[in-house]
Design an enzyme around this catalytic site. Structure first.
Site, PDB file in Angstrom:
ATOM      1  N   ASP A 140     114.341 -12.937  41.928  1.00  0.00           N
ATOM      2  CA  ASP A 140     114.298 -11.640  42.548  1.00  0.00           C
ATOM      3  C   ASP A 140     115.258 -10.432  43.585  1.00  0.00           C
ATOM      4  O   ASP A 140     115.915 -11.109  44.232  1.00  0.00           O
ATOM      5  CB  ASP A 140     113.136 -11.086  42.960  1.00  0.00           C
ATOM      6  CG  ASP A 140     112.299 -10.209  43.272  1.00  0.00           C
ATOM      7  OD1 ASP A 140     113.008  -9.328  42.854  1.00  0.00           O
ATOM      8  OD2 ASP A 140     110.903  -9.841  43.885  1.00  0.00           O
ATOM      9  N   HIS A 147     112.634   0.054  51.147  1.00  0.00           N
ATOM     10  CA  HIS A 147     112.081  -0.820  51.198  1.00  0.00           C
ATOM     11  C   HIS A 147     112.078  -1.536  51.842  1.00  0.00           C
ATOM     12  O   HIS A 147     112.239  -1.646  53.135  1.00  0.00           O
ATOM     13  CB  HIS A 147     111.803  -1.580  49.250  1.00  0.00           C
ATOM     14  CG  HIS A 147     110.826  -2.835  49.701  1.00  0.00           C
ATOM     15  ND1 HIS A 147     109.913  -2.873  50.005  1.00  0.00           N
ATOM     16  CD2 HIS A 147     111.800  -4.025  49.269  1.00  0.00           C
ATOM     17  CE1 HIS A 147     109.022  -4.249  50.142  1.00  0.00           C
ATOM     18  NE2 HIS A 147     110.537  -5.099  49.885  1.00  0.00           N
ATOM     19  N   GLU A 212     104.273  -5.623  44.615  1.00  0.00           N
ATOM     20  CA  GLU A 212     105.319  -4.782  44.387  1.00  0.00           C
ATOM     21  C   GLU A 212     105.760  -4.707  43.419  1.00  0.00           C
ATOM     22  O   GLU A 212     105.554  -5.396  42.403  1.00  0.00           O
ATOM     23  CB  GLU A 212     106.568  -6.321  45.108  1.00  0.00           C
ATOM     24  CG  GLU A 212     106.177  -6.622  46.475  1.00  0.00           C
ATOM     25  CD  GLU A 212     107.725  -7.508  46.932  1.00  0.00           C
ATOM     26  OE1 GLU A 212     108.352  -7.789  46.833  1.00  0.00           O
ATOM     27  OE2 GLU A 212     107.064  -7.829  48.523  1.00  0.00           O
ATOM     28  N   GLU A 214     108.800  -3.474  40.500  1.00  0.00           N
ATOM     29  CA  GLU A 214     109.477  -3.406  40.173  1.00  0.00           C
ATOM     30  C   GLU A 214     110.449  -3.788  38.933  1.00  0.00           C
ATOM     31  O   GLU A 214     108.716  -3.575  37.812  1.00  0.00           O
ATOM     32  CB  GLU A 214     109.964  -5.513  40.786  1.00  0.00           C
ATOM     33  CG  GLU A 214     109.607  -5.171  42.044  1.00  0.00           C
ATOM     34  CD  GLU A 214     110.409  -7.003  42.183  1.00  0.00           C
ATOM     35  OE1 GLU A 214     110.775  -7.192  41.966  1.00  0.00           O
ATOM     36  OE2 GLU A 214     109.489  -7.489  43.360  1.00  0.00           O
ATOM     37  N   ASP A 246     105.547  -8.592  41.645  1.00  0.00           N
ATOM     38  CA  ASP A 246     105.923  -9.526  42.510  1.00  0.00           C
ATOM     39  C   ASP A 246     104.776  -9.952  43.220  1.00  0.00           C
ATOM     40  O   ASP A 246     105.069  -8.919  44.638  1.00  0.00           O
ATOM     41  CB  ASP A 246     107.295  -9.570  42.616  1.00  0.00           C
ATOM     42  CG  ASP A 246     107.732 -10.446  43.883  1.00  0.00           C
ATOM     43  OD1 ASP A 246     107.112 -11.860  43.526  1.00  0.00           O
ATOM     44  OD2 ASP A 246     108.677 -10.605  44.896  1.00  0.00           O
ATOM     45  N   ARG A 250     101.423 -11.449  52.470  1.00  0.00           N
ATOM     46  CA  ARG A 250     102.335 -10.908  53.487  1.00  0.00           C
ATOM     47  C   ARG A 250     102.681 -11.943  55.144  1.00  0.00           C
ATOM     48  O   ARG A 250     102.806 -11.937  55.942  1.00  0.00           O
ATOM     49  CB  ARG A 250     102.612  -9.554  53.749  1.00  0.00           C
ATOM     50  CG  ARG A 250     102.472  -8.735  52.721  1.00  0.00           C
ATOM     51  CD  ARG A 250     103.722  -8.522  52.082  1.00  0.00           C
ATOM     52  NE  ARG A 250     104.227  -8.051  51.082  1.00  0.00           N
ATOM     53  CZ  ARG A 250     104.999  -7.062  50.086  1.00  0.00           C
ATOM     54  NH1 ARG A 250     106.360  -8.150  50.149  1.00  0.00           N
ATOM     55  NH2 ARG A 250     105.208  -6.604  49.851  1.00  0.00           N
ATOM     56  N   GLN A 253     104.043 -15.119  54.139  1.00  0.00           N
ATOM     57  CA  GLN A 253     105.953 -14.354  54.332  1.00  0.00           C
ATOM     58  C   GLN A 253     106.509 -14.353  55.599  1.00  0.00           C
ATOM     59  O   GLN A 253     107.614 -14.780  55.724  1.00  0.00           O
ATOM     60  CB  GLN A 253     105.939 -13.056  53.076  1.00  0.00           C
ATOM     61  CG  GLN A 253     107.181 -12.628  53.413  1.00  0.00           C
ATOM     62  CD  GLN A 253     107.433 -10.842  52.226  1.00  0.00           C
ATOM     63  OE1 GLN A 253     106.237 -10.597  51.808  1.00  0.00           O
ATOM     64  NE2 GLN A 253     108.782 -10.408  52.045  1.00  0.00           N
ATOM     65  N   TYR A 257     109.034 -16.796  56.671  1.00  0.00           N
ATOM     66  CA  TYR A 257     109.808 -16.376  55.886  1.00  0.00           C
ATOM     67  C   TYR A 257     111.807 -16.762  56.060  1.00  0.00           C
ATOM     68  O   TYR A 257     112.920 -16.874  55.925  1.00  0.00           O
ATOM     69  CB  TYR A 257     110.870 -15.099  55.397  1.00  0.00           C
ATOM     70  CG  TYR A 257     110.411 -13.854  56.498  1.00  0.00           C
ATOM     71  CD1 TYR A 257     112.040 -13.389  56.448  1.00  0.00           C
ATOM     72  CD2 TYR A 257     109.523 -13.982  57.369  1.00  0.00           C
ATOM     73  CE1 TYR A 257     112.431 -12.641  57.976  1.00  0.00           C
ATOM     74  CE2 TYR A 257     110.254 -12.780  58.441  1.00  0.00           C
ATOM     75  CZ  TYR A 257     111.734 -12.285  58.834  1.00  0.00           C
ATOM     76  OH  TYR A 257     111.244 -11.966  59.617  1.00  0.00           O
ATOM     77  N   LYS A 266     105.496 -16.005  47.359  1.00  0.00           N
ATOM     78  CA  LYS A 266     105.988 -15.027  46.575  1.00  0.00           C
ATOM     79  C   LYS A 266     105.504 -15.985  44.712  1.00  0.00           C
ATOM     80  O   LYS A 266     106.260 -15.986  44.007  1.00  0.00           O
ATOM     81  CB  LYS A 266     106.455 -14.435  46.109  1.00  0.00           C
ATOM     82  CG  LYS A 266     106.674 -13.321  46.815  1.00  0.00           C
ATOM     83  CD  LYS A 266     108.569 -12.857  47.806  1.00  0.00           C
ATOM     84  CE  LYS A 266     107.773 -11.272  48.851  1.00  0.00           C
ATOM     85  NZ  LYS A 266     108.197 -10.571  47.729  1.00  0.00           N
ATOM     86  N   THR A 270     103.340 -13.956  39.365  1.00  0.00           N
ATOM     87  CA  THR A 270     104.526 -12.513  38.808  1.00  0.00           C
ATOM     88  C   THR A 270     103.562 -12.172  37.559  1.00  0.00           C
ATOM     89  O   THR A 270     104.071 -13.227  36.588  1.00  0.00           O
ATOM     90  CB  THR A 270     106.331 -13.424  38.898  1.00  0.00           C
ATOM     91  OG1 THR A 270     106.201 -13.730  40.586  1.00  0.00           O
ATOM     92  CG2 THR A 270     107.073 -11.336  38.827  1.00  0.00           C
ATOM     93  N   GLU A 386     104.655  -1.062  53.078  1.00  0.00           N
ATOM     94  CA  GLU A 386     105.241  -0.025  53.585  1.00  0.00           C
ATOM     95  C   GLU A 386     103.855   1.317  52.931  1.00  0.00           C
ATOM     96  O   GLU A 386     104.076   1.892  54.478  1.00  0.00           O
ATOM     97  CB  GLU A 386     106.009   0.512  52.047  1.00  0.00           C
ATOM     98  CG  GLU A 386     106.920  -0.346  52.244  1.00  0.00           C
ATOM     99  CD  GLU A 386     107.868  -0.494  50.982  1.00  0.00           C
ATOM    100  OE1 GLU A 386     109.515   0.492  51.512  1.00  0.00           O
ATOM    101  OE2 GLU A 386     108.159  -1.058  50.462  1.00  0.00           O
TER     102      GLU A 386
HETATM  103 MN    MN Z   1     109.892  -8.632  45.754  1.00  0.00          MN
END
Ligand code: MN
Length: 441
Positions: A140, A147, A212, A214, A246, A250, A253, A257, A266, A270, A386
């Site tokens: 990914d 973004h 997400e 995508e 995806d 959060r 994450q 991360y 993640k 998916t 977002e």
């Molecule tokens: Mn993604």
């Protein structure tokens, strides 16, 4: 390159009537491949979507309706994956597309073969659709600068876009085993989080579950280990595209991360759409990337071809949400956003050239996703992180319910389509998933 030919003629109609509706995702100009089964016990085989129907490719082959390179390609259709078709050279794929277009065309002699439609078509609503490929590897990327900037500003307000972003296509190696087909419920994952006001981390169901939106690219012919793919050749290594959700936790994450990137946030699910729209079908919608703003660095030589890179796709991805209560009250899903893949900072060819610059080998059926497709406007943001500014500005649904992140029972549907003057609109279909609660502990 994938040239325009008679299969793209916007005037073509099919004897499969439902394919001729102007809003059909799968008109005769599309002909996407997927894997379908007649029931849950059937292992499945290759089909082609046409209107509200699925063309059973092995049945077409058994009827002796294909010749030459198309017949050779269709020999690979009795298995529950597209990998054997994906690895073929382009001429086989082009021949198969041309002959299927001819067979399905209104007025074609096949239309008059007695009983043929019953032998080669099954109603899509009656079929079970599967993940279309045996996906060995999933990567990914993070190709939307909008973004990346928006997410960066939430996680690192003082330093939103890291200095490498405009030089190196950022990505991570994802988890292939948890890729599921559209319609598969997604269980709320548990994991380790540390709220900002907590002294120590704790484990439990995520409280910040997100989607997400995508675009995914399936690799066709791969490259040998040690042999990078040049940018000029990169688009021809791609077989087709699908929608990718995806799913992301959060809170997990943000705690995990740094320094190595996403991991458990993640890896739990998916979702992919079941139909793979080929690069041949996308030929009328291929385009150059949006121009870089003045002052941005020029891509390094391995990310610049000797001819214009028209591997970007002019494609719209929409996100729709419905809550349990919205469905109970008979309300329609609410559209959250519509973004364009044209707004991505890196093209698909650049992602492939970058992925392989080390000599990393891509294999038929590998999935390479763009990362969240977000645009410059507030109605083109491809995830809740977002849209709600990390929960600070919750959404209000038509029922009055509020959403900072996804609740149990929420269903997220991605839809994708390509439309422009002078071409027949084609769609990717949909990629759906409903959130189910975490198991009791
Ligand atoms: Mn993604």
């Amino acid at each position: 390159m994938r040239p325009l030919d008679e299969t793209h003629d916007p005037g073509l109609a099919s004897w499969v009537e439902s394919a001729n509706r102007l809003d059909a995702d799968f008109p005769i100009q599309n002909l996407p491949f997927g894997v379908f089964a007649r029931d849950a016990r059937d292992p499945g085989r290759v089909g082609v979507a046409i209107g509200d129907w699925i063309l059973d490719l092995s049945a077409v082959h058994a009827e002796g309706l294909l010749t030459g390179d198309a017949e050779i390609a269709a020999r690979r259709s009795s298995v529950p994956h597209l990998n054997d078709l994906m690895r073929l050279e382009l001429r086989y794929q082009r021949a198969l597309r041309a002959q299927l277009s001819g067979l399905l065309r209104a007025g074609s002699p096949t239309e008059r073969i007695p009983g043929l439609a019953d032998r080669i078509l099954i109603r899509a609503a009656a079929a079970v659709l599967r993940v279309p490929a045996a996906i060995g590897n999933y990567t990914d990327f993070y190709a939307s600068v909008y973004h990346a900037t928006n997410v960066g500003s939430l996680f690192r307000p003082d330093n939103p876009l890291l200095p490498n972003y405009k030089w190196v296509p950022i990505g991570y190696h994802g988890r292939a085993s948890s890729i599921v087909v559209s319609g598969t419920p997604v269980r709320r994952p548990s994991g380790q989080c540390k709220p900002a006001d907590a002294a120590a981390p704790s484990v439990g169901p995520t409280r910040a579950l997100d989607y997400e939106a995508e675009l995914g690219f399936f690799v066709g012919r791969g490259n040998a280990l040690g042999e990078p793919v040049a940018l000029d050749d990169a688009a021809d290594r791609l077989f087709g595209i699908c929608l990718v959700n995806d799913w992301s936790a959060r809170d997990i994450q943000s705690w995990e991360y740094q320094p190595l990137g996403p991991f458990l946030a993640k890896n739990f699910a998916t979702s992919v759409s079941p139909w793979v729209v080929t690069l041949e079908a996308l030929a009328p919608f291929r385009t150059e990337a949006a121009p870089r703003p003045p002052g941005d660095p020029a891509p390094l030589p391995y990310l610049t071809g000797t001819r214009p890179d028209a591997s970007a796709v002019d494609l719209t991805i929409e996100v729709w949400l419905s809550s349990d209560r919205m469905r109970a009250e008979g309300r329609a899903p609410m559209r959250l956003s519509a973004g364009s893949a044209r707004d991505l900072y890196w093209t698909p060819a650049q992602l492939i050239a970058h992925h392989t610059v080390t000599g990393c080998n891509l294999q038929p059926g590998d999935l390479v996703a763009t990362g969240t497709v977000s645009g410059p406007t507030s109605d083109s943001l491809g995830c809740l992180l977002e849209i709600t500014r990390r929960g600070a500005s919750p959404l209000t649904l038509p029922t009055g319910e509020q959403r900072a992140f996804l609740a149990d029972g929420d269903e997220v549907t991605l839809r994708g389509y390509c439309a422009r003057a002078g071409a027949r609109r084609i769609g990717l279909g949909e990629c759906r998933g409903v959130i189910v609660g975490a198991p009791a502990r």
